[in-house]
Write a protein that holds these residues in place. Structure first.
Motif, mmCIF file in Angstrom:
data_model
loop_
_atom_site.group_PDB
_atom_site.id
_atom_site.type_symbol
_atom_site.label_atom_id
_atom_site.label_comp_id
_atom_site.label_asym_id
_atom_site.label_seq_id
_atom_site.Cartn_x
_atom_site.Cartn_y
_atom_site.Cartn_z
ATOM 1 N N MET A 37 0.831 -1.205 0.000
ATOM 2 C CA MET A 37 0.000 0.000 0.000
ATOM 3 C C MET A 37 0.868 1.259 0.000
ATOM 4 N N SER A 38 1.984 1.204 0.732
ATOM 5 C CA SER A 38 2.896 2.356 0.766
ATOM 6 C C SER A 38 3.428 2.670 -0.623
ATOM 7 N N MET A 39 3.880 1.650 -1.337
ATOM 8 C CA MET A 39 4.460 1.872 -2.656
ATOM 9 C C MET A 39 3.401 2.232 -3.699
ATOM 10 N N THR A 40 2.178 1.746 -3.526
ATOM 11 C CA THR A 40 1.121 2.121 -4.465
ATOM 12 C C THR A 40 0.719 3.576 -4.267
ATOM 13 N N THR A 41 0.557 3.993 -3.017
ATOM 14 C CA THR A 41 0.235 5.401 -2.758
ATOM 15 C C THR A 41 1.403 6.299 -3.173
ATOM 16 N N PHE A 42 2.625 5.829 -2.960
ATOM 17 C CA PHE A 42 3.824 6.560 -3.378
ATOM 18 C C PHE A 42 3.802 6.781 -4.893
ATOM 19 N N SER A 43 3.471 5.758 -5.643
ATOM 20 C CA SER A 43 3.411 5.843 -7.104
ATOM 21 C C SER A 43 2.341 6.825 -7.564
ATOM 22 N N PHE A 83 -12.617 -7.957 -0.945
ATOM 23 C CA PHE A 83 -13.060 -6.673 -0.384
ATOM 24 C C PHE A 83 -11.863 -5.778 -0.088
ATOM 25 N N GLU A 84 -10.819 -6.328 0.513
ATOM 26 C CA GLU A 84 -9.640 -5.529 0.859
ATOM 27 C C GLU A 84 -8.906 -5.037 -0.384
ATOM 28 N N TRP A 85 -8.781 -5.907 -1.393
ATOM 29 C CA TRP A 85 -8.147 -5.472 -2.649
ATOM 30 C C TRP A 85 -8.937 -4.329 -3.290
ATOM 31 N N VAL A 86 -10.240 -4.524 -3.419
ATOM 32 C CA VAL A 86 -11.067 -3.538 -4.119
ATOM 33 C C VAL A 86 -11.146 -2.227 -3.347
ATOM 34 N N MET A 87 -11.390 -2.304 -2.047
ATOM 35 C CA MET A 87 -11.561 -1.085 -1.255
ATOM 36 C C MET A 87 -10.257 -0.299 -1.137
ATOM 37 N N SER A 88 -9.139 -0.981 -0.979
ATOM 38 C CA SER A 88 -7.862 -0.261 -0.899
ATOM 39 C C SER A 88 -7.545 0.397 -2.247
ATOM 40 N N GLY A 89 -7.881 -0.296 -3.362
ATOM 41 C CA GLY A 89 -7.681 0.297 -4.677
ATOM 42 C C GLY A 89 -8.553 1.528 -4.888
ATOM 43 N N LEU A 90 -9.815 1.452 -4.481
ATOM 44 C CA LEU A 90 -10.722 2.596 -4.605
ATOM 45 C C LEU A 90 -10.271 3.756 -3.724
ATOM 46 N N TRP A 91 -9.826 3.436 -2.520
ATOM 47 C CA TRP A 91 -9.334 4.488 -1.621
ATOM 48 C C TRP A 91 -8.155 5.225 -2.260
ATOM 49 N N ILE A 92 -7.211 4.487 -2.815
ATOM 50 C CA ILE A 92 -6.037 5.117 -3.429
ATOM 51 C C ILE A 92 -6.438 5.941 -4.649
ATOM 52 N N LEU A 93 -7.365 5.425 -5.433
ATOM 53 C CA LEU A 93 -7.817 6.135 -6.630
ATOM 54 C C LEU A 93 -8.500 7.457 -6.265
#
Length: 245
Positions: free
Chosen positions: A56-62, A131-141
């Protein structure tokens, strides 16, 4: 609507042709992810939780860097080349042009999130629920919008070199102080206190909470909304000043 759609497609194609985007937004975060989960910090107590946290850190970083640097520097380049002046004499409204830039960048973010999530799942076999994959992706988006607004602010600068320097410094400061490279809990108290007020920390914090089976806090949500409003108001004020001149 058709005009907006076509402009969004054009903007996405331009980003994907940019080799710097591919390196900074995809290659580098994945390389850092592998380094800090398989070379460094290999003796953490809960390896699975750490792998998910750092993904999650590296995805938000990107996504944060793409919002600030890819969008911001591109806007400065276009104005320096006279492209923004040319757009004003076409039927394309100015607000449609800016909206297409941000929407197109958001679609690119979805691509980045998908690629980095897949890389994390392959590298470390991360076990998260759908749920965790989808929600974390939506949150980052969705949580990237304040940084897109910051990117448009950077895009108001006069010179490409200035925009590149400022965006790089801001990017690294926000990433490090916001706990994206290392957990904020291990930082000195002064950095910890500063970090908790930064948009980067609340952006990452929401994603970290989701992979721990929790939800982002109201403070995470309200802080990101507050920064979005502030950056948008600053953009509107500075742009009016520039147009007046």
């Amino acid at each position: 609507m058709n005009m907006l759609r076509k402009q969004c497609i054009a903007e996405m194609k331009r980003v994907l042709r940019n080799k710097y985007f591919v390196f900074w937004s995809l290659v580098m975060p994945i390389a850092f992810y592998y380094l800090f989960t398989n070379v460094v910090n290999t003796n953490v107590a809960d390896k699975g939780a750490w792998n998910a946290h750092y993904l999650m850190s590296m995805t938000t970083f990107s996504v944060m860097g793409s919002s600030m640097m890819t969008l911001g520097i591109r806007l400065v380049q276009e104005r320096a080349q006279g492209w923004s002046v040319f757009i004003r004499i076409t039927p394309l409204p100015d607000h449609i042009y800016l909206a297409a830039q941000m929407i197109g960048q958001s679609v690119i973010h979805l691509l980045s999130i998908t690629v980095i999530f897949l890389a994390g799942a392959i590298i470390n076999s991360i076990d998260l629920s759908l749920f965790e994959w989808v929600m974390s992706g939506l949150w980052i988006l969705i949580g990237a919008f304040p940084f897109l607004a910051l990117g448009t602010l950077i895009g108001l600068m006069r010179k490409v070199e200035t925009a590149a320097g400022v965006s790089n410094v801001l990017y690294m400061l926000l990433a490090i102080s916001g706990g994206m490279w290392m957990p904020i809990e291990v930082m000195p108290d002064i950095l910890k206190n500063i970090g908790q007020w930064l948009p980067s920390y609340h952006f990452g914090s929401g994603a970290w909470a989701l992979v721990q089976g929790e939800l982002p806090t109201w403070k995470n949500v309200l802080m990101l909304i507050a920064y979005l409003v502030i950056f948008m108001l600053l953009f509107k004020y500075i742009r009016r000043k520039q147009e007046a001149v």
